[in-house]
Each structure stands twice: as C-alpha cells, then as structure tokens.
Design an enzyme around this catalytic site. Structure first.
Site, PDB file in Angstrom:
ATOM      1  N   GLY A  69       6.505 -40.334 -89.722  1.00 17.96           N
ATOM      2  CA  GLY A  69       6.046 -40.976 -91.207  1.00 17.96           C
ATOM      3  C   GLY A  69       6.253 -40.026 -92.203  1.00 17.96           C
TER       4      GLY A  69
ATOM      5  N   ILE B 296       2.197 -39.118 -97.867  1.00 17.24           N
ATOM      6  CA  ILE B 296       1.523 -38.347 -97.392  1.00 17.24           C
ATOM      7  C   ILE B 296       2.212 -37.350 -96.402  1.00 17.24           C
ATOM      8  CG2 ILE B 296      -0.361 -37.851 -95.321  1.00 17.24           C
ATOM      9  CD1 ILE B 296      -1.495 -40.841 -95.991  1.00 17.24           C
ATOM     10  N   GLY B 297       3.264 -37.719 -95.573  1.00 18.63           N
ATOM     11  CA  GLY B 297       4.008 -36.827 -94.744  1.00 18.63           C
ATOM     12  C   GLY B 297       4.468 -35.711 -95.564  1.00 18.63           C
TER      13      GLY B 297
ATOM     14  N   ARG C 164      -1.934 -49.443 -98.837  1.00 18.90           N
ATOM     15  CA  ARG C 164      -2.546 -50.318 -99.385  1.00 18.90           C
ATOM     16  C   ARG C 164      -1.973 -50.477-101.046  1.00 18.90           C
ATOM     17  NH1 ARG C 164      -9.038 -50.255 -99.984  1.00 18.90           N
ATOM     18  NH2 ARG C 164      -8.592 -47.935-100.055  1.00 18.90           N
TER      19      ARG C 164
ATOM     20  N   ILE D 293      -3.502 -41.098 -88.827  1.00 19.36           N
ATOM     21  CA  ILE D 293      -3.945 -41.087 -90.193  1.00 19.36           C
ATOM     22  C   ILE D 293      -3.571 -42.668 -90.577  1.00 19.36           C
ATOM     23  CG2 ILE D 293      -3.469 -40.556 -92.608  1.00 19.36           C
ATOM     24  CD1 ILE D 293      -2.541 -37.789 -91.534  1.00 19.36           C
ATOM     25  N   SER D 294      -2.782 -43.244 -90.240  1.00 21.55           N
ATOM     26  CA  SER D 294      -2.278 -44.488 -90.526  1.00 21.55           C
ATOM     27  C   SER D 294      -3.483 -45.405 -90.571  1.00 21.55           C
ATOM     28  CB  SER D 294      -1.207 -45.268 -89.783  1.00 21.55           C
ATOM     29  OG  SER D 294      -0.295 -44.418 -89.578  1.00 21.55           O
TER      30      SER D 294
ATOM     31  N   ASP E 290     -12.720 -38.688 -95.868  1.00 16.67           N
ATOM     32  CA  ASP E 290     -14.147 -39.194 -96.533  1.00 16.67           C
ATOM     33  C   ASP E 290     -14.981 -37.944 -96.620  1.00 16.67           C
ATOM     34  OD1 ASP E 290     -13.365 -41.800 -96.458  1.00 16.67           O
ATOM     35  OD2 ASP E 290     -13.556 -41.752 -94.205  1.00 16.67           O
TER      36      ASP E 290
ATOM     37  N   HIS F 126     -13.870 -45.523 -90.928  1.00 11.17           N
ATOM     38  CA  HIS F 126     -13.031 -44.989 -91.974  1.00 11.17           C
ATOM     39  C   HIS F 126     -12.549 -46.139 -92.852  1.00 11.17           C
ATOM     40  CE1 HIS F 126     -10.237 -43.301 -94.994  1.00 11.17           C
ATOM     41  NE2 HIS F 126      -9.354 -43.751 -94.482  1.00 11.17           N
TER      42      HIS F 126
HETATM   43  P1  NAI Z   1       4.173 -44.339 -97.280  1.00 11.45           P
HETATM   44  O1  NAI Z   1       4.615 -45.875 -97.497  1.00 11.45           O
HETATM   45  O2  NAI Z   1       4.487 -43.411 -98.546  1.00 11.45           O
HETATM   46  O3  NAI Z   1       4.742 -43.647 -96.013  1.00 11.45           O
HETATM   47  C1  NAI Z   1       4.865 -44.299 -94.986  1.00 11.45           C
HETATM   48  C2  NAI Z   1       6.266 -43.674 -94.188  1.00 11.45           C
HETATM   49  O4  NAI Z   1       6.213 -44.223 -92.830  1.00 11.45           O
HETATM   50  C3  NAI Z   1       7.147 -44.213 -94.759  1.00 11.45           C
HETATM   51  O5  NAI Z   1       8.251 -43.040 -95.148  1.00 11.45           O
HETATM   52  C4  NAI Z   1       8.235 -45.007 -93.851  1.00 11.45           C
HETATM   53  O6  NAI Z   1       9.244 -44.920 -93.861  1.00 11.45           O
HETATM   54  C5  NAI Z   1       7.561 -44.444 -92.524  1.00 11.45           C
HETATM   55  N1  NAI Z   1       7.490 -45.445 -91.494  1.00 11.45           N
HETATM   56  C6  NAI Z   1       7.264 -46.681 -91.383  1.00 11.45           C
HETATM   57  N2  NAI Z   1       7.387 -46.954 -90.229  1.00 11.45           N
HETATM   58  C7  NAI Z   1       7.787 -46.046 -89.337  1.00 11.45           C
HETATM   59  C8  NAI Z   1       8.052 -46.181 -88.071  1.00 11.45           C
HETATM   60  N3  NAI Z   1       7.958 -47.130 -87.449  1.00 11.45           N
HETATM   61  N4  NAI Z   1       8.410 -44.752 -87.594  1.00 11.45           N
HETATM   62  C9  NAI Z   1       8.499 -43.802 -88.373  1.00 11.45           C
HETATM   63  N5  NAI Z   1       8.193 -43.804 -89.562  1.00 11.45           N
HETATM   64  C10 NAI Z   1       7.615 -45.036 -90.026  1.00 11.45           C
HETATM   65  O7  NAI Z   1       2.498 -44.435 -96.974  1.00 11.45           O
HETATM   66  P2  NAI Z   1       1.626 -43.351 -97.250  1.00 11.45           P
HETATM   67  O8  NAI Z   1       1.071 -43.312 -98.593  1.00 11.45           O
HETATM   68  O9  NAI Z   1       2.270 -41.903 -96.789  1.00 11.45           O
HETATM   69  O10 NAI Z   1       0.320 -43.640 -96.033  1.00 11.45           O
HETATM   70  C11 NAI Z   1       0.616 -43.874 -94.772  1.00 11.45           C
HETATM   71  C12 NAI Z   1      -0.307 -44.126 -93.893  1.00 11.45           C
HETATM   72  O11 NAI Z   1      -1.574 -43.492 -93.988  1.00 11.45           O
HETATM   73  C13 NAI Z   1      -0.822 -45.816 -94.499  1.00 11.45           C
HETATM   74  O12 NAI Z   1      -1.122 -46.548 -93.603  1.00 11.45           O
HETATM   75  C14 NAI Z   1      -2.344 -45.437 -95.360  1.00 11.45           C
HETATM   76  O13 NAI Z   1      -2.902 -46.576 -95.576  1.00 11.45           O
HETATM   77  C15 NAI Z   1      -2.637 -44.294 -94.480  1.00 11.45           C
HETATM   78  N6  NAI Z   1      -3.805 -43.496 -95.087  1.00 11.45           N
HETATM   79  C16 NAI Z   1      -4.761 -42.977 -94.405  1.00 11.45           C
HETATM   80  C17 NAI Z   1      -5.787 -42.114 -95.068  1.00 11.45           C
HETATM   81  C18 NAI Z   1      -6.686 -41.839 -94.014  1.00 11.45           C
HETATM   82  O14 NAI Z   1      -7.886 -41.101 -94.476  1.00 11.45           O
HETATM   83  N7  NAI Z   1      -6.783 -41.888 -92.845  1.00 11.45           N
HETATM   84  C19 NAI Z   1      -5.822 -42.059 -96.352  1.00 11.45           C
HETATM   85  C20 NAI Z   1      -4.641 -42.550 -97.008  1.00 11.45           C
HETATM   86  C21 NAI Z   1      -3.702 -43.175 -96.691  1.00 11.45           C
END
Ligand code: NAI
Length: 370
Positions: free
Chosen positions: A16, A21-22, A106, A144-145, A179, A212
């Site tokens: 990702g 985030i990545g 989200r 993280i997801s 958190d 979380h």
């Molecule tokens: P984003 O949409 O900007 O990035 C997600 C990336 O995953 C995209 O580049 C997409 O192409 C890629 N992706 C989708 N399916 C894939 C697959 N099968 N294989 C490889 N890559 C794939 O989202 P963002 O903001 O980076 O968030 C990512 C996740 O992290 C979300 O689920 C979000 O809710 C979660 N998150 C977790 C936090 C935590 O504290 N654990 C805090 C903030 C977000």
C-alpha cells in the site's frame, strides 16, 4: 531498480506504499531509518536496510520509488506492483518485516467498521501471498489498515488454518501507536493551554490499551505524571478526544481520506523499535501492540502474562497492551498495568471497551470460514 539483499540486509516490505500513509511512511524510512544502526558496534549483525514498496497502483508506486531513490541515504529501494516481473513475490521474498497499509481509508460519516468487508478481502488475499512467498518462521507483520480490531483476527485465523505449527500469530501485530501519539500530544497541548504544564519541551507518556476504534481505545491518563493535576472533567475530555482523534482528521479532510501524516510518524516509530531487534542491537524490545493473547492452535495463553490479562478482560483473545517482543515474537505481556487502572478507567472505559471489542474480534474471526 536497485535491489541488493544480502545476509546483512534488513528487508522491510511496505504494502500500500503509494497511498497517503505509504508515501509519507516510506519518506520517513528512506530519510531516517539508517541512523538507527550505529556504525562499528559489535552487536549489529545487519547494517543495511532495504525498502520493498508494493501497491496495486503501478504507476504511482513506481513514481514514488523512483522519486525516493534519488534521496541521498544508504537505504536501498525496490518497486513492485502487479505490472512488475514476479509482482508481489519479489516484494515479499526474504523479507523480515511487512507493513500493511493497503486498503480504503474512511470518509466523513464512516466508522472504521464500515471499511471491514473491502479491507478484509484485501488483507485476506495479501495473507495468501505472504503464505506463498515468505519465510513464515521469521516474518513480523504490522497491520495499519482498518479496522485493526477485526483485521488482525482475519490474518491470524488464515495463518492458523494454513499451518498451525508455523506460530505466525505471535508475530502479527496491529498498529495502535497513533492513539498513543495522540494521547501524548493532546495532553501536552492541553497542559499548555491550561497553564500548568511547565515542562513544555517534554512530551508526556500515556499508555493506550484496548483496541483501535472509538470506545475500544482506552487511554490511561492516570499513568501520566501530569495526571494528579487534572480534574475528572479534563480527563473525560482528553479521553474522548483520543477516542475520536481519527474523526477530527476525517472531518477536516472532508472526503479526502483519514490520518496519513501523523499515522506515518506513528508507523515510523514502531518500525524504529523493530530495527534494534532485527539488526541484533537488542534481543528484546518493548512496545504496545494489538495482538492475539491466545495460541489458538494449542488453546493456551500466547506468552507469560496473557492468562492474567485475559482474566481481567473477560476472556477477550485480542487486546492492545504493553509487551515485550523477541525474534520469536510476543515474549511477555505487562498485564499488571490493568491493576494500576483507576476506577474511571476500569468501571467506565474498560467496561465499554470489552463488549465492543468482542464484537469486532468476532467479525474478523468469522470472516474466515472454519
Ligand atoms: P490510501 O487510499 O491513501 O492508500 C491505500 C493504498 O492501498 C492505495 O495506494 C491503494 O492503491 C493500495 N491498495 C489497495 N488495495 C491494495 C492491494 N490489494 N495490494 C496493495 N495495495 C493496495 O489510504 P491511506 O490513507 O494510506 O490508509 C490506508 C489504511 O490505513 C486505511 O485502511 C486506513 O483506514 C488505515 N489507517 C490506519 C490507522 C491506524 O492507526 N492503524 C490510521 C489511519 C489510517
């Protein structure tokens, strides 16, 4: 693209990597992470770090990796996508640490649970790839997801079903560090605003346990040094702010995603801990992660302290808690932090967390058929 994996390499795979985030996380890793390996120390067994970036968005991940590769640090990089030769295989092969931030973030009005179906399918299929291409006896997986509360059980059950003896579940960890970062930040800001924080250059440390998501997040402000100066109303305000910290960002971004920059920093902090373990500098590291408390194959506590914790949390088999980690995975759990909770934390926060977290765990566990 340059890929040099040797016996002295710590390979970190970021899945990702082209996302919000990545991108920020890989920038921090590329620019900073090598500084954590001291030059000339006898204890260091691995001194080279390689970042393997994977995303289904081929152009984006290729662009990010090429861009990062021009940064003048000794950290090497490779880019992988379904369009590159061998796809995810080359990203995962010989890896030590897998960070998963793949999946939907989200939008306003959504809870983390609303992401479950889509992200559970992504995580489930990524786990198949990990099973196929990784050395299951050594890898660590940081999730993280979202929703972390349910996705860690999804991955755990898949590994158990594939090979109960591989013992991967003690090396799968949900990342709740954001958190903790938020609790520290909000308490610090609050102290300054209220005028009683004189040590403004020192960030307070606040353990956050549970899960979380919303009410499952339990910040233990009673264990911060500043706590005696807070009123009950102030603690309640700070607690709710941490529990809803993600909503603040989702609302501010107004449809453009959730926390990425603060999450990248939190992610960097947890990866930094692992560098001291994986490089050989430390045999044991301390951290807080959301983990399985039960060895589900043997139906026994995963490590010392797990039974005591399960007894306090009404038998929940996943929980975020301070722990120690060795190269084999979760090593011991600091269960006595539960005895140090005050009445508000025990009677209100933990009581509200347990049923919600139980539901989240069940959602994840039931996603993979028995
Ligand atoms: P984003 O949409 O900007 O990035 C997600 C990336 O995953 C995209 O580049 C997409 O192409 C890629 N992706 C989708 N399916 C894939 C697959 N099968 N294989 C490889 N890559 C794939 O989202 P963002 O903001 O980076 O968030 C990512 C996740 O992290 C979300 O689920 C979000 O809710 C979660 N998150 C977790 C936090 C935590 O504290 N654990 C805090 C903030 C977000």
């Amino acid at each position: 693209m340059y890929t040099a994996i040797t016996d002295s390499t710590i390979k970190i795979s970021i899945i990702g990597a082209a996302g919000g985030i990545g991108q920020s996380l890989t920038l921090l890793l590329k620019t900073q992470i090598h500084n954590l390996i001291p030059i000339g120390s006898n204890k260091v067994k691995k001194n080279h770090i390689h970042l393997a970036l994977y995303d289904i968005n081929s152009d984006a991940v290729n662009g990010v990796a090429t861009d990062l590769s021009h940064i003048d640090t000794p950290v090497s990089l490779s880019s992988h996508s379904p369009n590159t030769e061998n796809g995810i295989k080359d990203c995962l092969k010989d890896t030590d640490l897998i960070i998963i931030s793949a999946g939907l973030p989200r939008k306003p009005g959504m809870t983390r649970e609303d992401l479950f179906n889509k992200n559970a399918s992504i995580i489930s299929s990524l786990t198949d790839s990990i099973i196929e291409h990784c050395d299951l006896s050594k890898i660590f997986i940081l999730v993280i997801s979202n929703p972390v509360n349910s996705l860690v059980p999804v991955i755990t059950k898949k590994f158990i079903k594939f090979d109960p003896t591989a013992d991967v579940e003690r090396r799968v960890m949900g990342v709740t560090k954001l958190d903790i970062v938020r609790a520290s930040t909000f308490l610090h800001q609050f102290g300054i605003n209220e005028g009683f924080e004189k040590r403004s250059s020192i960030m307070p440390s606040v353990p956050v346990i549970g899960g979380h998501s919303g009410e499952t997040i339990i910040p233990l402000f009673s264990q911060s040094k500043i706590h005696p100066q807070l009123t009950n109303e102030q603690v309640d305000y700070l607690t709710k702010r941490v529990q809803c910290g993600g909503d603040e960002v989702v609302k501010a971004k107004n449809g453009q995603g959730s926390a990425t920059l603060s999450m990248a920093l939190a992610g960097y902090k947890v990866v930094a801990k692992f560098i001291s373990l994986l490089s050989g500098q430390e045999d044991i590291i301390k951290a807080i992660f959301y983990i399985s408390l039960l060895d589900h194959t043997k139906n026994e506590p995963i490590c010392p302290g797990a039974k005591e914790l399960m007894d306090t949390v009404d038998g929940l088999d996943f929980f975020s808690i301070p722990l120690t980690i060795s190269a084999k995975g979760v090593h011991s759990i600091k269960y006595w932090i539960m005895d140090e909770m005050n009445d508000y934390e025990k009677d209100e926060l933990l009581s509200a967390c347990i049923p919600k977290l139980r539901e989240n765990i069940k959602t994840g566990w039931d996603f993979i058929q028995d």
